[in-house]
Design a protein around this motif. Structure first.
Motif, mmCIF file in Angstrom:
data_model
loop_
_atom_site.group_PDB
_atom_site.id
_atom_site.type_symbol
_atom_site.label_atom_id
_atom_site.label_comp_id
_atom_site.label_asym_id
_atom_site.label_seq_id
_atom_site.Cartn_x
_atom_site.Cartn_y
_atom_site.Cartn_z
ATOM 1 N N GLU A 291 -14.712 3.833 11.647
ATOM 2 C CA GLU A 291 -14.076 2.819 10.806
ATOM 3 C C GLU A 291 -15.085 2.170 9.862
ATOM 4 O O GLU A 291 -14.798 1.951 8.674
ATOM 5 C CB GLU A 291 -13.422 1.756 11.691
ATOM 6 N N TYR A 304 -8.014 -0.219 4.376
ATOM 7 C CA TYR A 304 -6.914 -0.837 5.116
ATOM 8 C C TYR A 304 -5.572 -0.600 4.418
ATOM 9 O O TYR A 304 -4.525 -0.614 5.060
ATOM 10 C CB TYR A 304 -7.176 -2.314 5.439
ATOM 11 N N GLN A 305 -5.609 -0.347 3.108
ATOM 12 C CA GLN A 305 -4.387 0.056 2.408
ATOM 13 C C GLN A 305 -3.948 1.439 2.885
ATOM 14 O O GLN A 305 -2.760 1.694 3.097
ATOM 15 C CB GLN A 305 -4.618 0.088 0.900
ATOM 16 N N LEU A 307 -4.466 2.669 5.788
ATOM 17 C CA LEU A 307 -3.951 2.518 7.149
ATOM 18 C C LEU A 307 -2.622 1.768 7.182
ATOM 19 O O LEU A 307 -2.027 1.608 8.251
ATOM 20 C CB LEU A 307 -4.978 1.768 8.015
ATOM 21 N N LYS A 308 -2.170 1.295 6.010
ATOM 22 C CA LYS A 308 -0.905 0.563 5.883
ATOM 23 C C LYS A 308 -0.886 -0.700 6.756
ATOM 24 O O LYS A 308 0.056 -0.963 7.502
ATOM 25 C CB LYS A 308 0.276 1.469 6.239
ATOM 26 N N THR A 309 -1.964 -1.468 6.653
ATOM 27 C CA THR A 309 -2.055 -2.746 7.360
ATOM 28 C C THR A 309 -2.579 -3.797 6.385
ATOM 29 O O THR A 309 -2.793 -3.510 5.202
ATOM 30 C CB THR A 309 -2.961 -2.636 8.594
ATOM 31 N N THR A 310 -2.801 -5.012 6.856
ATOM 32 C CA THR A 310 -3.324 -6.082 6.012
ATOM 33 C C THR A 310 -4.786 -6.336 6.328
ATOM 34 O O THR A 310 -5.273 -5.976 7.406
ATOM 35 C CB THR A 310 -2.538 -7.395 6.232
ATOM 36 N N LYS A 311 -5.468 -6.978 5.378
ATOM 37 C CA LYS A 311 -6.898 -7.236 5.573
ATOM 38 C C LYS A 311 -7.148 -8.085 6.805
ATOM 39 O O LYS A 311 -8.039 -7.782 7.609
ATOM 40 C CB LYS A 311 -7.489 -7.932 4.340
ATOM 41 N N LEU A 313 -5.328 -8.597 9.592
ATOM 42 C CA LEU A 313 -5.096 -7.885 10.847
ATOM 43 C C LEU A 313 -6.183 -6.862 11.111
ATOM 44 O O LEU A 313 -6.683 -6.740 12.235
ATOM 45 C CB LEU A 313 -3.726 -7.197 10.810
ATOM 46 N N TYR A 314 -6.552 -6.095 10.063
ATOM 47 C CA TYR A 314 -7.565 -5.051 10.232
ATOM 48 C C TYR A 314 -8.932 -5.661 10.546
ATOM 49 O O TYR A 314 -9.642 -5.184 11.443
ATOM 50 C CB TYR A 314 -7.657 -4.190 8.968
ATOM 51 N N TRP A 317 -8.978 -6.956 14.094
ATOM 52 C CA TRP A 317 -8.956 -5.824 15.025
ATOM 53 C C TRP A 317 -10.329 -5.182 15.152
ATOM 54 O O TRP A 317 -10.830 -4.961 16.259
ATOM 55 C CB TRP A 317 -7.935 -4.792 14.540
#
Length: 347
Positions: A291, A304-305, A307-311, A313-314, A317
């Motif tokens: 990562e 992160y785009q 991975l289809k998530t938000t900054k 949350l990513y 995580w």
């Protein structure tokens, strides 16, 4: 002179024409709870005062407690779904009060238990996955046993008997039990469930320790994960002996997850490898390094785009995974954290 609760209570009792015998019984009841460092709760109305709500609100809660839960499922890493039964805000606050003021006062849980043990001044150390794994490091053989539906196996009667054993009167016991159970057993999602399950499993832990000490075997438990280990000069116990102790205490074994590992094979305890010392698995570290590499190569925003998530949350995580490594292996974790902090998170 400052009034004590005893003098104020006596004054109030006299005003209400209560007898000396009534006063004596109340003081004995309160004294017993004081000795255990537990809050004195005389009745249902008194408990509602602790919760800072009216008696009618608490009465409605107890009568319809199942309406205060929301059920949903989350995907487990091992496959399948885990059912979560989440209490609403009001019920959760009451459960937190019970957890802090009653359950955390119980110091009877054995040192072999490492999961969900709060760190307070009266406890010598913080217990967690690291302290659970460390006693098994470097041993010649290791056994992992998983309990099936751990929280759900603890039934309403178990919880009721526990609160009764603390010395609370029947109305209080009934109310505390109702607030801590769902569908007549412990819910997976209430803040009281981990501690209650640990307390109620104490008899099983004592029986396991007695069995293991006679044979020179190391035993620890983290929630529903039981681990046994020793060197080759110690005979491996029969799995049926272990299962029997589990069943005698009302719990169930997930036999499909039982593992016996010898030296030379990969030995794991609650997600940590213990073959040669205690370490985070290489697979876990490689995931983090991969990562970090992608973030540096393609940019944080692009990754992160992808991975289809938000900054937010990513970032949380990834940082959480790094801090976990840092807890077990500080040198490795600090290097990862340096790389993490060098990334451009402002985009």
């Amino acid at each position: 002179m400052t009034d004590t609760w005893e003098s104020l209570f006596k004054e109030c009792a006299v005003e209400n024409n209560h007898t000396e015998n009534y006063l004596k019984e109340c003081f004995e009841y309160a004294g017993s709870l004081h000795q255990r460092n537990l809050p004195v709760i005389f009745d249902f109305v008194h408990l509602a005062m602790y919760f800072e709500c009216c008696a009618e609100t608490l009465k409605g809660m107890v009568a319809n407690v199942e309406k205060h839960y929301t059920e949903y499922k989350i995907r487990k890493k091992s496959g399948g779904d885990r059912l979560i039964e989440a209490p609403d805000f009001l019920l959760k606050n009451m459960q937190r009060w019970i957890y802090i003021n009653i359950l955390c006062k119980d110091l009877s849980i054995n040192d072999c238990v490492h999961g969900f043990i709060p760190a307070f001044k009266n406890r010598d150390k913080v217990r967690g996955i690291l302290t659970n794994a460390a006693p098994h490091a470097g041993h010649d053989w290791l056994i992992n046993v998983d309990l099936k539906n751990f929280f759900h196996t603890v039934e309403l009667d178990n919880v009721n008997n526990y609160f009764h054993s603390l010395g609370y009167e029947d109305e209080v016991v009934k109310t505390l039990t109702a607030l801590c159970t769902y569908k007549s057993r412990l819910p997976q999602g209430a803040p009281t469930s981990p501690m209650l399950s640990n307390i109620i499993a104490s008899r099983m832990d004592e029986m396991m320790l007695e069995y293991c000490k006679k044979r020179g075997i190391v035993y620890t438990r983290y929630a529903d994960d039981l681990t046994f280990s020793a060197d080759y000069d110690v005979k491996i116990p029969a799995l049926e002996d272990i299962y029997k102790i589990v069943y005698l205490n009302g719990f169930k074994v997930n036999r499909m997850k039982t593992k016996v590992r010898y030296k030379g094979c990969k030995q794991e305890v609650t997600g940590l490898t213990v073959t040669n010392g205690v370490h985070v698995s290489q697979k876990y570290k490689k995931e983090i390094l991969r990562e970090l590499h992608f973030c540096k190569k393609f940019g944080v925003y692009e990754h992160y785009q992808h991975l289809k998530t938000t900054k937010g949350l990513y970032k949380d995580w990834l940082r959480g995974k790094i801090m976990f490594v840092r807890q077990i292996d500080p040198a490795c974790g600090n290097k990862m954290l340096e790389q993490f902090n060098e990334l451009n998170w402002l985009v």
